[in-house]
Design an enzyme around this catalytic site. Structure first.
Site, PDB file in Angstrom:
ATOM      1  N   ASP A  26       0.876  -1.181   0.000  1.00 42.51           N
ATOM      2  CA  ASP A  26       0.000   0.000   0.000  1.00 42.51           C
ATOM      3  C   ASP A  26       0.910   1.226   0.000  1.00 42.51           C
ATOM      4  O   ASP A  26       2.131   1.103   0.100  1.00 42.51           O
ATOM      5  CB  ASP A  26      -0.888  -0.005   1.266  1.00 42.51           C
ATOM      6  CG  ASP A  26      -1.780   1.218   1.363  1.00 42.51           C
ATOM      7  OD1 ASP A  26      -2.370   1.614   0.339  1.00 42.51           O
ATOM      8  OD2 ASP A  26      -1.908   1.800   2.465  1.00 42.51           O
ATOM      9  N   SER A  27       0.296   2.407  -0.053  1.00 45.57           N
ATOM     10  CA  SER A  27       1.093   3.635   0.030  1.00 45.57           C
ATOM     11  C   SER A  27       1.595   3.872   1.453  1.00 45.57           C
ATOM     12  O   SER A  27       2.523   4.642   1.648  1.00 45.57           O
ATOM     13  CB  SER A  27       0.243   4.819  -0.416  1.00 45.57           C
ATOM     14  OG  SER A  27      -0.867   4.965   0.450  1.00 45.57           O
TER      15      SER A  27
ATOM     16  N   TYR B 127      -0.991   8.411  -2.559  1.00 45.64           N
ATOM     17  CA  TYR B 127      -1.150   7.966  -3.948  1.00 45.64           C
ATOM     18  C   TYR B 127      -2.392   8.602  -4.595  1.00 45.64           C
ATOM     19  O   TYR B 127      -2.463   8.750  -5.804  1.00 45.64           O
ATOM     20  CB  TYR B 127      -1.325   6.445  -3.995  1.00 45.64           C
ATOM     21  CG  TYR B 127      -0.044   5.634  -3.971  1.00 45.64           C
ATOM     22  CD1 TYR B 127       1.176   6.192  -3.588  1.00 45.64           C
ATOM     23  CD2 TYR B 127      -0.066   4.285  -4.331  1.00 45.64           C
ATOM     24  CE1 TYR B 127       2.340   5.425  -3.572  1.00 45.64           C
ATOM     25  CE2 TYR B 127       1.091   3.515  -4.325  1.00 45.64           C
ATOM     26  CZ  TYR B 127       2.297   4.088  -3.942  1.00 45.64           C
ATOM     27  OH  TYR B 127       3.431   3.323  -3.940  1.00 45.64           O
ATOM     28  N   GLY B 128      -3.357   8.912  -3.747  1.00 46.17           N
ATOM     29  CA  GLY B 128      -4.699   9.259  -4.234  1.00 46.17           C
ATOM     30  C   GLY B 128      -4.782  10.459  -5.141  1.00 46.17           C
ATOM     31  O   GLY B 128      -5.709  10.592  -5.933  1.00 46.17           O
TER      32      GLY B 128
ATOM     33  N   CYS C 222      -4.276  -1.587  -1.822  1.00 43.83           N
ATOM     34  CA  CYS C 222      -4.441  -0.150  -2.029  1.00 43.83           C
ATOM     35  C   CYS C 222      -5.478   0.003  -3.134  1.00 43.83           C
ATOM     36  O   CYS C 222      -5.301  -0.540  -4.234  1.00 43.83           O
ATOM     37  CB  CYS C 222      -3.107   0.448  -2.463  1.00 43.83           C
ATOM     38  SG  CYS C 222      -3.211   2.156  -3.005  1.00 43.83           S
ATOM     39  N   ASN C 223      -6.559   0.710  -2.836  1.00 44.58           N
ATOM     40  CA  ASN C 223      -7.610   0.882  -3.841  1.00 44.58           C
ATOM     41  C   ASN C 223      -7.102   1.688  -5.032  1.00 44.58           C
ATOM     42  O   ASN C 223      -7.445   1.404  -6.176  1.00 44.58           O
ATOM     43  CB  ASN C 223      -8.811   1.606  -3.233  1.00 44.58           C
ATOM     44  CG  ASN C 223      -9.625   0.723  -2.321  1.00 44.58           C
ATOM     45  OD1 ASN C 223     -10.625   0.163  -2.723  1.00 44.58           O
ATOM     46  ND2 ASN C 223      -9.193   0.580  -1.081  1.00 44.58           N
ATOM     47  N   THR C 224      -6.275   2.723  -4.749  1.00 45.01           N
ATOM     48  CA  THR C 224      -5.811   3.599  -5.820  1.00 45.01           C
ATOM     49  C   THR C 224      -4.951   2.817  -6.819  1.00 45.01           C
ATOM     50  O   THR C 224      -5.156   2.913  -8.029  1.00 45.01           O
ATOM     51  CB  THR C 224      -5.011   4.778  -5.225  1.00 45.01           C
ATOM     52  OG1 THR C 224      -5.766   5.337  -4.147  1.00 45.01           O
ATOM     53  CG2 THR C 224      -4.736   5.841  -6.265  1.00 45.01           C
TER      54      THR C 224
ATOM     55  N   GLU D  14      -2.550   8.859   8.633  1.00 47.18           N
ATOM     56  CA  GLU D  14      -1.097   8.679   8.730  1.00 47.18           C
ATOM     57  C   GLU D  14      -0.502   9.519   9.868  1.00 47.18           C
ATOM     58  O   GLU D  14       0.538   9.185  10.404  1.00 47.18           O
ATOM     59  CB  GLU D  14      -0.411   9.024   7.396  1.00 47.18           C
ATOM     60  CG  GLU D  14      -0.692   8.032   6.277  1.00 47.18           C
ATOM     61  CD  GLU D  14       0.140   6.729   6.367  1.00 47.18           C
ATOM     62  OE1 GLU D  14       1.216   6.749   6.955  1.00 47.18           O
ATOM     63  OE2 GLU D  14      -0.334   5.705   5.826  1.00 47.18           O
TER      64      GLU D  14
ATOM     65  N   CYS E 167     -10.922   2.961   0.465  1.00 47.30           N
ATOM     66  CA  CYS E 167      -9.495   3.248   0.644  1.00 47.30           C
ATOM     67  C   CYS E 167      -9.087   2.438   1.854  1.00 47.30           C
ATOM     68  O   CYS E 167      -9.798   2.439   2.874  1.00 47.30           O
ATOM     69  CB  CYS E 167      -9.289   4.741   0.885  1.00 47.30           C
ATOM     70  SG  CYS E 167      -7.609   5.149   1.424  1.00 47.30           S
ATOM     71  N   THR E 168      -7.960   1.748   1.747  1.00 48.49           N
ATOM     72  CA  THR E 168      -7.610   0.811   2.824  1.00 48.49           C
ATOM     73  C   THR E 168      -7.250   1.524   4.137  1.00 48.49           C
ATOM     74  O   THR E 168      -7.132   0.887   5.175  1.00 48.49           O
ATOM     75  CB  THR E 168      -6.457  -0.111   2.386  1.00 48.49           C
ATOM     76  OG1 THR E 168      -5.387   0.691   1.878  1.00 48.49           O
ATOM     77  CG2 THR E 168      -6.921  -1.086   1.331  1.00 48.49           C
ATOM     78  N   HIS E 169      -7.062   2.839   4.077  1.00 47.28           N
ATOM     79  CA  HIS E 169      -6.839   3.578   5.326  1.00 47.28           C
ATOM     80  C   HIS E 169      -8.152   3.762   6.119  1.00 47.28           C
ATOM     81  O   HIS E 169      -8.118   3.933   7.330  1.00 47.28           O
ATOM     82  CB  HIS E 169      -6.293   4.981   5.029  1.00 47.28           C
ATOM     83  CG  HIS E 169      -4.832   5.015   4.705  1.00 47.28           C
ATOM     84  ND1 HIS E 169      -4.320   4.536   3.520  1.00 47.28           N
ATOM     85  CD2 HIS E 169      -3.771   5.475   5.420  1.00 47.28           C
ATOM     86  CE1 HIS E 169      -3.005   4.723   3.506  1.00 47.28           C
ATOM     87  NE2 HIS E 169      -2.647   5.285   4.653  1.00 47.28           N
TER      88      HIS E 169
END
Ligand code: DGL
Length: 269
Positions: free
Chosen positions: A11-12, A43-44, A74-76, A153, A185-187
């Protein structure tokens, strides 16, 4: 390819750990090599070309570690790079969007689904395509939420600023009367409690991580790549910056202890 080889996940940043957590729950015998691209996050808001370049570098790094399968947590990157890179490698690779879209389509009762995600994911239209392929009657409403990833983050998980941003981002979706909201979004699963509190219990939140781990299990079985050894799994964590900060976060998210996180110069791959 040995079935004892690890699974590569990336992921980012820390978001992909929400997927790792699910993988560890559903297939605890598998070893994981995780990469978080913390130096180049978010990344988004980046172009497709950049995300494809980053994804190729991370794949080269993970394949150098001998992984048997890759999960784009990561969805993006799943939205902007997966289709391109999957034709370039000879091991299975899967993303989080397709599994998430399936759950969303199965969940909605009134046919109105909201998607919150990064700008890259929303403007790619990928969730709309997958969901409407399953059910063309469903209406999908996307909302980019660019500030949520930096807030997560920064560790502002349970904070009034984050609650206020969730309120602003979801306001229009609530007026449309959606009954299902995809955490695209995985966050965002890390903000699950805040998001549920803001949107109310009547809306079902969809976290694609569960279905992704289920799909991964299926892919391992189909390719005869399940780890059947009785040895304890060996998980390894890598980032492109801020290894100590990442390790601290990882230990608040995962149930296993993350003893070490290493820095990697991902630009050299
Ligand atoms: N967690 C990632 C996603 O699922 C990326 C977020 C970002 O870096 O903008 O889209």
């Amino acid at each position: 390819m040995s079935s004892n080889a690890p699974i590569g996940v990336f992921d980012s940043g820390i978001g992909g750990l929400t997927v790792v957590k699910e993988i560890m729950n559903q297939i605890p015998q598998e070893s994981i090599i995780y990469f978080g691209d913390t130096a180049r996050l978010p990344y988004g808001s980046k172009s497709q070309e950049t995300i494809v370049t980053y994804t190729r570098q991370i794949i080269r790094f993970l394949m150098g570690k001998g992984v048997k399968v890759i999960v784009v947590a990561c969805n993006t990157a799943s939205a902007l790079a997966l289709e391109t890179v999957k034709t370039e490698i000879n091991i299975p690779i899967l993303g989080v969007v397709k599994p998430g879209a399936k759950v969303a389509a199965d969940t909605t009762r009134n046919g109105k689904i909201g998607i919150i995600a990064t700008e890259g994911t929303i403007y790619s239209g990928i969730y709309n395509n997958y969901i409407n392929n399953i059910n063309s009657q469903v209406q999908i409403f996307g909302k980019p939420c660019p500030l949520l990833v930096p807030l997560v983050e920064e560790g502002l998980i349970d904070d009034p600023i984050t609650t206020e941003m969730v309120r602003r981002y979801t306001k229009d979706l609530l007026e449309i009367d959606i009954d299902t909201l995809v955490l695209g979004c995985t966050h965002y699963p890390l903000l699950r409690k805040t998001i549920q509190r803001v949107v109310g219990e009547q809306i079902t939140l969809v976290n694609p991580a569960y279905e992704t781990a289920r799909k991964l299990k299926e892919v391992l079985m189909q390719n005869r790549l399940e780890n059947n050894s009785t040895m304890k799994p060996n998980h390894q964590f890598f980032v492109s910056d801020g290894a100590e900060k990442f390790k601290h976060f990882a230990n608040t998210i995962l149930s296993c202890e993350v003893v070490e996180t290493k820095d990697v110069n991902i630009e050299s791959y």
